[in-house]
Design a protein around this motif. Structure first.
Motif, PDB file in Angstrom:
ATOM      1  N   UNK A 217      -4.973  34.680  37.519  1.00  0.00           N
ATOM      2  CA  UNK A 217      -5.713  32.874  37.605  1.00  0.00           C
ATOM      3  C   UNK A 217      -4.520  32.415  37.658  1.00  0.00           C
ATOM      4  N   UNK A 218      -3.491  31.664  36.431  1.00  0.00           N
ATOM      5  CA  UNK A 218      -2.698  31.044  36.214  1.00  0.00           C
ATOM      6  C   UNK A 218      -1.640  31.393  37.211  1.00  0.00           C
ATOM      7  N   UNK A 219      -1.577  32.803  37.718  1.00  0.00           N
ATOM      8  CA  UNK A 219       0.010  32.548  38.863  1.00  0.00           C
ATOM      9  C   UNK A 219      -0.632  31.631  39.847  1.00  0.00           C
ATOM     10  N   UNK A 220      -2.195  32.234  40.538  1.00  0.00           N
ATOM     11  CA  UNK A 220      -2.395  31.431  41.447  1.00  0.00           C
ATOM     12  C   UNK A 220      -3.286  30.393  41.988  1.00  0.00           C
ATOM     13  N   UNK A 222      -1.003  28.432  40.336  1.00  0.00           N
ATOM     14  CA  UNK A 222      -0.086  27.458  39.689  1.00  0.00           C
ATOM     15  C   UNK A 222       0.692  27.296  41.528  1.00  0.00           C
ATOM     16  N   UNK A 223       0.497  28.616  42.055  1.00  0.00           N
ATOM     17  CA  UNK A 223       0.234  27.699  43.699  1.00  0.00           C
ATOM     18  C   UNK A 223      -0.383  27.852  44.312  1.00  0.00           C
ATOM     19  N   UNK A 224      -1.364  27.125  43.876  1.00  0.00           N
ATOM     20  CA  UNK A 224      -2.533  26.029  44.969  1.00  0.00           C
ATOM     21  C   UNK A 224      -1.966  24.513  43.932  1.00  0.00           C
ATOM     22  N   UNK A 225      -1.544  24.636  43.038  1.00  0.00           N
ATOM     23  CA  UNK A 225      -1.115  23.306  42.562  1.00  0.00           C
ATOM     24  C   UNK A 225       0.149  22.798  43.180  1.00  0.00           C
ATOM     25  N   UNK A 226       1.551  23.969  43.691  1.00  0.00           N
ATOM     26  CA  UNK A 226       2.668  22.837  44.336  1.00  0.00           C
ATOM     27  C   UNK A 226       2.237  23.247  45.829  1.00  0.00           C
ATOM     28  N   UNK A 227       0.727  23.442  46.512  1.00  0.00           N
ATOM     29  CA  UNK A 227       0.659  22.811  47.571  1.00  0.00           C
ATOM     30  C   UNK A 227       0.506  24.124  48.763  1.00  0.00           C
ATOM     31  N   UNK A 228       0.467  24.942  47.840  1.00  0.00           N
ATOM     32  CA  UNK A 228       0.311  26.047  49.127  1.00  0.00           C
ATOM     33  C   UNK A 228      -2.041  26.638  49.312  1.00  0.00           C
ATOM     34  N   UNK A 229      -2.059  27.115  50.438  1.00  0.00           N
ATOM     35  CA  UNK A 229      -3.115  26.956  50.208  1.00  0.00           C
ATOM     36  C   UNK A 229      -3.943  28.249  50.937  1.00  0.00           C
ATOM     37  N   UNK A 230      -3.294  28.737  51.945  1.00  0.00           N
ATOM     38  CA  UNK A 230      -3.407  29.944  52.335  1.00  0.00           C
ATOM     39  C   UNK A 230      -2.749  31.438  52.220  1.00  0.00           C
ATOM     40  N   UNK A 231      -3.259  31.425  51.067  1.00  0.00           N
ATOM     41  CA  UNK A 231      -2.933  32.710  49.372  1.00  0.00           C
ATOM     42  C   UNK A 231      -3.054  34.138  49.963  1.00  0.00           C
ATOM     43  N   UNK A 247      -6.577  41.343  40.732  1.00  0.00           N
ATOM     44  CA  UNK A 247      -7.631  40.851  42.458  1.00  0.00           C
ATOM     45  C   UNK A 247      -8.345  39.901  41.473  1.00  0.00           C
ATOM     46  N   UNK A 248      -9.017  40.240  40.609  1.00  0.00           N
ATOM     47  CA  UNK A 248     -10.402  39.705  40.189  1.00  0.00           C
ATOM     48  C   UNK A 248     -10.115  37.698  39.658  1.00  0.00           C
ATOM     49  N   UNK A 253      -9.408  32.573  41.421  1.00  0.00           N
ATOM     50  CA  UNK A 253      -8.448  30.920  41.437  1.00  0.00           C
ATOM     51  C   UNK A 253      -8.779  30.485  42.672  1.00  0.00           C
ATOM     52  N   UNK A 254      -8.697  31.187  44.069  1.00  0.00           N
ATOM     53  CA  UNK A 254      -9.457  30.896  45.247  1.00  0.00           C
ATOM     54  C   UNK A 254     -10.981  30.325  45.251  1.00  0.00           C
ATOM     55  N   UNK A 255     -11.671  30.896  44.781  1.00  0.00           N
ATOM     56  CA  UNK A 255     -13.155  30.249  44.754  1.00  0.00           C
ATOM     57  C   UNK A 255     -13.217  29.322  43.789  1.00  0.00           C
TER      58      UNK A 255
END
Length: 386
Positions: A217-220, A222-231, A247-248, A253-255
């Motif tokens: 959750x923390x890794x994803x 982090x990606x979202x907060x750095x501007x990534x959206x299609x993960x 996976x959960x 995190x996406x949800x």
């Protein structure tokens, strides 16, 4: 050198008392007791290479064997002068404790088995080094086995460890393991088993693991907060709890941030090197739709960096990547890999301490699950601007 008269093995032979003034021996390999003729060259060779015993120390100091034994164990009821004298003679005679002989008396082998799925990645090799040190300090030998990601191999090595009469097992499951029925003989015999890292749920089999869900959750996030959206996601075998939990964490995190979970961006592999290569090639086969990937482990993430660079994709600006485990290569690969660090040292020491506590006190209650926190290590692979 003594050779077993039944199986011809020379290792695992121990003295087992006297029978009619002849030395009796025990073969660990075939569970056989035997004696040799006094004129046998093997006996002569043994006499010439006599290993010092507690009795030898006791004779030189003219004290009892029990006093020597207590002094070697650093017992409080032995004064310092006697203890120093015993240790001095022990060093002079090159005395080494015979744990196997002790095991015949105490019905303990003073050995534990550690079974891992592979020895290529840094995680499992470092785990073994740390666990072996902790076990050695407690007077236990470690038998190291690996399954090579094969359930069949895992069953075979566990059968051998059972035959060797180890006092306990520390096990990380292979990528093919779907059931834990093969551990039933250990449970029936009262031999404790601790699962770690790659685990499954089964009553009576405690687990020591990282917080895989929260780490993912923390890794994803982090990606979202750095501007990534299609993960996207590179996962592992669906039968393993580690795959499910990571996976959960990824999907939740996406949800939370209202982002799409596209099943076309999810790829699974068997956690082998070849599996990671095939998985990454499939991911990069079509024009890239994703702008980031969270991988179940660092080997897969590192393979993705290598393949993406080979295709001219700029890792970071065009494709953010986060791994899991903080492999030794993650810091030196270019660009360096953002990852979740597992508390490896604490995990290994916890496994050994829980196992030895259970071995030495069958009434000791081992927690069903021991979950250790992960730490996000931010590096260049998850930076959109570099």
């Amino acid at each position: 050198m003594i050779k077993c008269v039944k199986c011809n093995e020379v290792s695992g032979i121990a003295k087992a008392g006297q029978v009619r003034e002849k030395q009796r021996y025990y073969c660990r390999h075939c569970d056989y007791y035997f004696t040799l003729q006094s004129s046998s060259p093997a006996v002569a060779a043994t006499a010439a290479s006599h290993h010092a015993t507690i009795l030898d120390i006791a004779k030189q100091l003219k004290i009892s064997k029990s006093t020597v034994s207590r002094a070697l164990r650093n017992s409080n009821d032995i004064n310092q002068e006697t203890r120093d004298a015993v240790l001095k003679i022990a060093r002079k005679l090159n005395y080494v404790p015979n744990y196997f002989a002790s095991s015949l008396v105490r019905r303990k082998s003073y050995s534990i088995g550690i079974v891992v799925p592979e020895l290529i990645t840094n995680f499992f090799s470092q785990f073994i080094i740390i666990a072996q040190k902790a076990a050695s300090l407690a007077g236990y030998e470690v038998i190291i086995c690996h399954s090579n990601e094969s359930f069949s191999n895992e069953m075979d090595v566990l059968k051998r460890l059972f035959a060797y009469q180890v006092d306990g097992i520390i096990l990380s499951l292979s990528g093919e393991t779907k059931s834990l029925e093969h551990l039933q003989p250990f449970q029936d015999a009262g031999i404790p088993v601790i699962l770690f890292n790659r685990v499954k749920n089964r009553t009576g089999l405690p687990k020591v693991m990282a917080d895989d869900y929260q780490g993912a959750f923390a890794g994803v996030e982090h990606l979202i907060k750095n501007g990534y959206s299609k993960i996207g996601h590179i996962g592992g075998p669906k039968n393993l709890q580690i795959s499910k939990d990571r996976f959960n964490g990824y999907s939740d995190a996406l949800e939370k941030y209202g982002l799409e979970l596209n099943h076309n961006w999810i790829f699974y592999h068997d956690l082998t090197t070849d599996g990671a290569k095939k998985c990454v090639k499939a991911l990069l086969e079509n024009p890239l739709e994703m702008d980031a990937v969270f991988a179940i482990n660092d080997p897969a993430a590192i393979q993705l960096i290598i393949e993406a660079k080979a295709k001219g994709i700029k890792v970071g600006p065009e494709l953010g990547i986060v791994g899991f485990s903080n492999d030794s290569r993650s810091e030196i690969i270019e660009p360096s890999l953002t990852t979740l660090e597992q508390p490896l040292e604490k995990m290994a020491e916890t496994c050994v301490h829980l196992l030895l506590n259970k071995i030495n006190d069958p009434k000791f209650v081992v927690p069903n699950s021991t979950v250790l926190k992960t730490t996000l290590i931010e590096r260049c692979s998850s930076k959109k601007t570099q």
